[in-house]
Design a protein around this motif. Structure first.
Motif, short mmCIF file in Angstrom:
data_model
loop_
_atom_site.label_atom_id
_atom_site.label_comp_id
_atom_site.label_asym_id
_atom_site.label_seq_id
_atom_site.Cartn_x
_atom_site.Cartn_y
_atom_site.Cartn_z
N ASN A 92 -96.41 -36.78 -68.32
CA ASN A 92 -96.42 -38.25 -68.25
C ASN A 92 -97.44 -38.81 -67.27
N LEU A 93 -98.67 -38.29 -67.34
CA LEU A 93 -99.73 -38.83 -66.47
C LEU A 93 -100.42 -40.00 -67.16
N LEU A 94 -101.06 -40.84 -66.36
CA LEU A 94 -101.85 -41.94 -66.92
C LEU A 94 -103.21 -41.37 -67.31
N SER A 95 -103.51 -41.37 -68.63
CA SER A 95 -104.70 -40.65 -69.10
C SER A 95 -106.00 -41.35 -68.71
N SER A 96 -105.94 -42.67 -68.43
CA SER A 96 -107.16 -43.40 -68.09
C SER A 96 -107.42 -43.41 -66.59
N GLN A 97 -106.59 -42.71 -65.83
CA GLN A 97 -106.75 -42.69 -64.38
C GLN A 97 -107.05 -41.26 -63.93
N THR A 98 -107.83 -41.14 -62.87
CA THR A 98 -108.14 -39.81 -62.34
C THR A 98 -106.90 -39.21 -61.68
N VAL A 99 -107.05 -37.93 -61.34
CA VAL A 99 -105.98 -37.23 -60.63
C VAL A 99 -105.60 -38.01 -59.37
N ALA A 100 -106.61 -38.38 -58.57
CA ALA A 100 -106.33 -39.09 -57.31
C ALA A 100 -105.63 -40.42 -57.59
N GLU A 101 -106.07 -41.12 -58.62
CA GLU A 101 -105.46 -42.43 -58.94
C GLU A 101 -104.03 -42.27 -59.42
N ASN A 102 -103.79 -41.19 -60.20
CA ASN A 102 -102.42 -40.93 -60.65
C ASN A 102 -101.49 -40.72 -59.46
N ILE A 103 -102.00 -40.01 -58.47
CA ILE A 103 -101.16 -39.69 -57.30
C ILE A 103 -100.97 -40.93 -56.42
N ALA A 104 -102.03 -41.78 -56.39
CA ALA A 104 -101.94 -43.00 -55.57
C ALA A 104 -101.01 -44.04 -56.20
N PHE A 105 -100.82 -43.93 -57.51
CA PHE A 105 -100.08 -44.96 -58.25
C PHE A 105 -98.71 -45.29 -57.64
N PRO A 106 -97.86 -44.29 -57.40
CA PRO A 106 -96.54 -44.63 -56.82
C PRO A 106 -96.64 -45.21 -55.41
N LEU A 107 -97.72 -44.88 -54.69
CA LEU A 107 -97.89 -45.45 -53.35
C LEU A 107 -98.17 -46.95 -53.47
N ARG A 108 -98.98 -47.31 -54.46
CA ARG A 108 -99.29 -48.74 -54.66
C ARG A 108 -98.06 -49.49 -55.17
N ILE A 109 -97.34 -48.85 -56.10
CA ILE A 109 -96.11 -49.47 -56.62
C ILE A 109 -95.14 -49.77 -55.48
N ALA A 110 -95.11 -48.83 -54.49
CA ALA A 110 -94.18 -49.00 -53.38
C ALA A 110 -94.70 -50.02 -52.36
N GLY A 111 -95.83 -50.64 -52.69
CA GLY A 111 -96.32 -51.73 -51.83
C GLY A 111 -97.40 -51.31 -50.85
N LYS A 147 -102.00 -30.10 -64.64
CA LYS A 147 -101.36 -31.41 -64.91
C LYS A 147 -100.01 -31.47 -64.24
N GLN A 148 -99.26 -30.36 -64.32
CA GLN A 148 -97.93 -30.40 -63.70
C GLN A 148 -98.05 -30.49 -62.18
N ARG A 149 -99.10 -29.92 -61.62
CA ARG A 149 -99.30 -30.06 -60.17
C ARG A 149 -99.58 -31.52 -59.81
N VAL A 150 -100.31 -32.21 -60.67
CA VAL A 150 -100.52 -33.65 -60.43
C VAL A 150 -99.16 -34.36 -60.49
N GLY A 151 -98.36 -33.99 -61.49
CA GLY A 151 -97.03 -34.59 -61.62
C GLY A 151 -96.19 -34.36 -60.37
N ILE A 152 -96.30 -33.17 -59.81
CA ILE A 152 -95.53 -32.85 -58.60
C ILE A 152 -96.05 -33.67 -57.42
N ALA A 153 -97.37 -33.74 -57.27
CA ALA A 153 -97.95 -34.52 -56.16
C ALA A 153 -97.51 -35.98 -56.27
N ARG A 154 -97.56 -36.50 -57.49
CA ARG A 154 -97.17 -37.90 -57.71
C ARG A 154 -95.70 -38.10 -57.35
#
Ligand SMILES: Nc1ncnc2c1ncn2[C@@H]1O[C@H](COP(=O)(O)OP(=O)(O)OP(=O)(O)O)[C@@H](O)[C@H]1O
Ligand SMILES: [Mg+2]
Length: 336
Positions: A92-111, A147-154
C-alpha cells in the motif's frame, strides 16, 4: 497492553448479519510478538483491524492500556491511531511518491511542519530499514522486500507502540521473508514495540512470535506460547499448520509407524536440554534399544528445541521414559 473483552464481529451483508468473529477475549502483552494464524476467511484481518478501529466490533471492548478504543471518535481516535503502525501484504505505498516521501507522509499527516526535522527522521528510518541508498526511487523501482521495508519505515514514522502486520511477508520469497522477519524481530527487541502479526504460515510464527492464537472459522481454537502450541498442537487445524511446517513429520495422531516394532515415542527437548546427551545416558542405564524414525533440531525464536520420533525396545522402556521425563524431556507415546 491490548485486551479484547467479549468481542465479537458480524458483517451486514444483504440485510443479514454474518458472523466473522465469534465472541472471544484475549490479552496481548506489552512488548511481545503475538501471532495470529488461520486459513483464508478465518477472520484474521478482521481481528487485527479491530485493534486500530479500522473495523468496529459488533460488541465488546478493545482496550489498549487503559484506553477503550471502542469509545473513541474523531480527533481522539486519530491520536490513538498514531500510536499504532500497520503494514500490509501488498505494501500500500503511494506509487507517485518516492521512498523518502512515502515515509515522510505519516509525519506530515500528524502535523509535522519542520522540514529539517522530517528529513532527519526519514533518514533515521531509512537507516533502520536499510534503504538509505534507495531514498529517491519510486515504489515501482523496488523489489518486494524493499517495498515492505518502506512499509515498515512508514509504519514506524510516528514512534508507535504497536505494530500490526497483516500478512506482511505473504507476497515475498522465503529468503526475503526471512530478512523482513529478522527486521521485525529487531524492531520488537530494540524499540520495545508490541507486534501483532497475521500469517497463514506456522514457520513465520516459529521464527518471530512469542505467543500465538489459532483462528478457525471465526473462533480462537487454541492459544499459548509458540513452543507449547508448536510442540504439542491440540486442535486439528493447528496440527495441520504444524505439519505444513514440518513436512517430513506427521504432527498429530496419524503416525505412519504402525508396522514398526517397539513403542513409538516422541521426545521434545527445549532449551539447554537440546544439547545434553540425555538420551544416550538414559538408554544405556536402562538398557533399552531404540531407532530414530524422524527428528529435527531447530529454533523457536531464540529457544533451541529438538523433536525425535523413536521406536524403543526392551524391558526397561518404562524406566527409560521416567528417567527422560525426570531430566525435563517431554515424552509422548504415539503407539505401542
Ligand atoms: N467488509 C466486509 N463485509 C462483509 N464481509 C466481510 C468483510 N470483510 C470480511 N468479511 C468476511 O469476514 C470473514 C473473515 O474475513 P477476514 O478478511 O477477516 O479473513 P482473513 O482470515 O483475513 O482471510 P485472508 O487470509 O484471506 O486474508 C470472511 O468470511 C469474509 O468474507
Ligand atoms: Mg486477511
Amino acid at each position: 497492553m491490548i485486551r479484547f473483552v467479549d468481542v465479537h464481529k458480524s458483517y451486514r451483508v444483504d440485510g443479514k448479519d454474518i458472523p466473522a468473529l465469534e465472541p472471544f477475549s484475549l490479552e496481548i502483552a506489552d512488548g511481545e510478538v503475538f501471532g495470529i494464524i488461520g486459513h483464508s476467511g478465518a477472520g484474521k484481518s478482521t481481528l487485527i483491524r479491530l485493534i486500530n478501529m479500522l473495523e468496529r466490533p459488533s460488541g465488546g471492548q478493545i482496550l489498549i492500556g487503559d484506553t477503550d478504543m471502542t469509545a473513541l471518535t474523531g480527533p481522539a481516535l486519530r491520536a490513538a491511531r498514531q500510536r499504532i503502525g500497520m503494514i500490509f501484504q501488498h505494501f500500500n505505498l503511494l506509487s507517485s511518491q518516492t521512498v523518502a516521501e512515502n515515509i515522510a507522509f505519516p509525519l506530515r499527516i500528524a502535523g509535522g511542519k519542520d522540514s529539517a526535522a522530517i528529513h532527519a527522521r526519514v533518514d533515521e528510518l531509512l537507516r533502520r530499514v536499510g534503504l538509505t541508498e534507495h531514498a529517491h526511487k519510486y515504489p515501482s523501482q523496488l523489489s518486494g522486500g524493499q517495498k515492505q521495508r518502506v512499509g515498515i519505515a512508514r509504519a514506524l514514522a510516528n514512534n508507535p507502540s504497536i505494530l500490526l502486520c497483516d500478512e506482511a511477508t505473504s507476497a515475498l520469497d522465503p529468503q526475503t521473508t526471512a530478512s523482513v522477519l529478522d527486521l521485525l524481530a529487531e524492531i520488537n527487541r530494540e524499540l520495545k514495540l508490541t507486534v501483532v502479526l497475521i500469517t497463514h504460515e506456522m514457520d513465520v510464527v516459529r521464527r518471530v512470535c512469542d505467543r500465538v492464537a489459532v483462528l478457525d472459522a471465526g473462533r480462537i481454537v487454541e492459544h499459548g506460547t509458540v513452543a507449547d502450541v508448536f510442540l504439542h498442537p491440540r486442535h486439528a487445524t493447528t496440527r495441520r499448520f504444524v505439519s505444513e511446517a514440518l513436512p517430513e513429520e506427521a504432527a498429530g495422531e496419524q503416525v505412519p509407524y504402525q508396522h514398526v516394532p517397539g513403542r513409538i515415542l516422541r521426545l521434545s527437548f527445549r532449551g539447554e536440554a537440546t544439547w545434553s546427551p540425555t538420551l544416550g545416558r538414559v538408554t544405556r542405564e536402562t538398557r533399552v534399544d531404540f531407532n530414530i524414525l524422524a527428528g529435527r533440531i531447530d529454533r523457536i525464536k531464540d529457544l533451541p528445541y529438538g523433536q525425535l520420533t523413536l521406536a524403543m525396545h526392551g524391558d526397561g522402556v518404562d524406566a527409560a521414559l521416567k528417567a527422560l521425563r525426570d531430566a525435563g524431556i517431554e515424552v509422548e507415546e504415539l503407539a505401542r
